[in-house]
Design a protein around this motif. Structure first.
Motif, PDB file in Angstrom:
ATOM      1  N   ASP A   1      -1.355   1.443  -0.739  1.00 19.29           N
ATOM      2  CA  ASP A   1      -1.249   1.536   0.713  1.00 19.29           C
ATOM      3  C   ASP A   1      -1.734   0.246   1.372  1.00 19.29           C
ATOM      4  OD1 ASP A   1      -0.493   3.336   2.918  1.00 19.29           O
ATOM      5  OD2 ASP A   1      -2.593   3.145   3.499  1.00 19.29           O
ATOM      6  N   MET A   2      -2.864  -0.297   0.898  1.00 21.12           N
ATOM      7  CA  MET A   2      -3.365  -1.553   1.456  1.00 21.12           C
ATOM      8  C   MET A   2      -2.379  -2.685   1.209  1.00 21.12           C
ATOM      9  SD  MET A   2      -7.513  -1.622   0.865  1.00 21.12           S
ATOM     10  CE  MET A   2      -7.465  -1.462  -0.935  1.00 21.12           C
ATOM     11  N   ALA A   3      -1.810  -2.747  -0.010  1.00 17.55           N
ATOM     12  CA  ALA A   3      -0.868  -3.817  -0.331  1.00 17.55           C
ATOM     13  C   ALA A   3       0.414  -3.711   0.489  1.00 17.55           C
ATOM     14  CB  ALA A   3      -0.546  -3.783  -1.824  1.00 17.55           C
TER      15      ALA A   3
ATOM     16  N   TYR B   1      -3.472  -4.433   4.824  1.00 19.10           N
ATOM     17  CA  TYR B   1      -4.766  -4.239   5.475  1.00 19.10           C
ATOM     18  C   TYR B   1      -5.835  -4.108   4.404  1.00 19.10           C
ATOM     19  CZ  TYR B   1      -4.791   0.802   4.394  1.00 19.10           C
ATOM     20  OH  TYR B   1      -4.796   2.016   3.752  1.00 19.10           O
ATOM     21  N   PHE B   2      -7.093  -4.163   4.824  1.00 19.12           N
ATOM     22  CA  PHE B   2      -8.206  -4.096   3.873  1.00 19.12           C
ATOM     23  C   PHE B   2      -9.318  -3.278   4.502  1.00 19.12           C
ATOM     24  CE2 PHE B   2     -12.159  -5.888   2.037  1.00 19.12           C
ATOM     25  CZ  PHE B   2     -11.919  -5.611   0.703  1.00 19.12           C
TER      26      PHE B   2
ATOM     27  N   SER C   1      -7.415   5.867  -6.507  1.00 21.07           N
ATOM     28  CA  SER C   1      -7.580   4.414  -6.431  1.00 21.07           C
ATOM     29  C   SER C   1      -6.223   3.718  -6.339  1.00 21.07           C
ATOM     30  CB  SER C   1      -8.341   3.898  -7.664  1.00 21.07           C
ATOM     31  OG  SER C   1      -9.650   4.422  -7.708  1.00 21.07           O
ATOM     32  N   LEU C   2      -5.276   4.150  -7.149  1.00 15.10           N
ATOM     33  CA  LEU C   2      -3.959   3.534  -7.153  1.00 15.10           C
ATOM     34  C   LEU C   2      -3.269   3.717  -5.799  1.00 15.10           C
ATOM     35  CD1 LEU C   2      -1.632   2.120  -8.623  1.00 15.10           C
ATOM     36  CD2 LEU C   2      -0.890   4.378  -9.419  1.00 15.10           C
TER      37      LEU C   2
END
Length: 283
Positions: free
Chosen positions: A190-192, A196-197, A184-185
């Motif tokens: 990676d998204m932050a 991207y989402f 999860s982390l």
């Protein structure tokens, strides 16, 4: 006779108020359905956006003539980093209101900046307020926030719940798992970092791939993601308001979980959340 008529009138008013509230709740659900599985918007396919958490404060905001939305929010004690009000008139039910909103405001409905929603109605005029509160300054580190996610998810699982059209019985509490938390982390970071989402990472990996990389041997796996929510509570509220995310939370197939957030002030949503669910495979 007068007493009977008064009782009947009170009963009718109670039913009318209930139907009215259900219409507002239904419109909120339809907006979340659209954000998490969008169809075309002005001839363009836009990406999915995070589910919106219902906000009592936003549902009570009224934008009067000569008063800006910012002033109305400030008067309600709501400190927003982004906000927008959408209004349509004429529809008598939530489905028709949603159809009109999509025609007039599809880009606003799918705007990933927004994390909360409030819906109010006056006759056949519907007001939808979308906003994002400022990120909490005392959020804590990712482990603390992840444990708060676990606590709130287990509180939700402790009672029966309807997710969209599907009814779930109460489920046993989930146990924390470090491997799921690590996955999860990494996905949140990676998204932050790359702004991207999506459940699909830049390398093409899906939730099952990512938890496997952490050494988690699973027979069932699932994932919830969110972006922009400033607290663990708001994140879980948003997931519970979205049928698919809610179903993951309530699923009896999952026995373990891990959750984490990551922040990047230069990204569109600033904060990104991931919760991975799993059940270990028997040896």
């Amino acid at each position: 006779m007068l007493v009977i008529l008064q009782l009947l009138l009170c009963a009718w008013l109670l039913v009318a108020a209930t139907v009215h509230a259900q219409g507002e709740d239904r419109l909120s659900q339809l907006v979340n359905d659209y954000r998490t599985a969008p169809d075309a918007c002005e001839g363009e396919q836009l990406p999915m956006a995070s589910a919106l958490a219902p906000s009592t404060a936003l549902a009570q905001v009224q934008v009067a003539a000569g008063r800006s939305l910012r002033e109305a929010l400030h008067g309600a004690g709501y400190r927003a980093s982004a906000s927008q009000a959408l209004s349509v008139s004429g529809p008598s039910h939530a489905e028709a209101a949603m159809a009109l909103l999509k025609r007039q405001y599809c880009r606003a409905l799918l705007d990933p900046r927004y994390t909360e929603i409030g819906v109010s109605r006056e006759g056949n005029t519907w007001l939808v307020v979308l906003a994002t509160p400022r990120v909490s300054p005392d959020l804590g580190d990712w482990r603390q926030a992840g444990r708060q996610i676990l606590q709130r998810v287990n509180a939700a699982r402790a009672q029966p719940r309807t997710c969209g059209e599907k009814r779930f019985d109460a489920a046993r509490p989930l146990a924390w798992n470090d491997e799921l938390a690590a996955a999860s982390l990494k996905h949140s970071r990676d998204m932050a970092q790359h702004d991207y989402f999506s459940h699909e990472a830049r390398d093409g990996s899906r939730p099952g791939d990512r938890v496997s990389r952490e050494g988690y041997r699973w027979r069932a796996v699932g994932e919830n993601i969110a972006a922009g929510q400033g607290t663990a509570q708001k994140t879980v509220d948003a997931w519970l308001a979205s049928p698919g995310h809610c179903a993951n939370i309530m699923s009896p197939d999952f026995t373990q979980t891990g959750a984490a957030y990551a922040m990047n002030p230069d990204s569109r949503m600033v904060i990104y959340w991931t919760q991975d669910f799993g059940s270990p495979r028997s040896e």
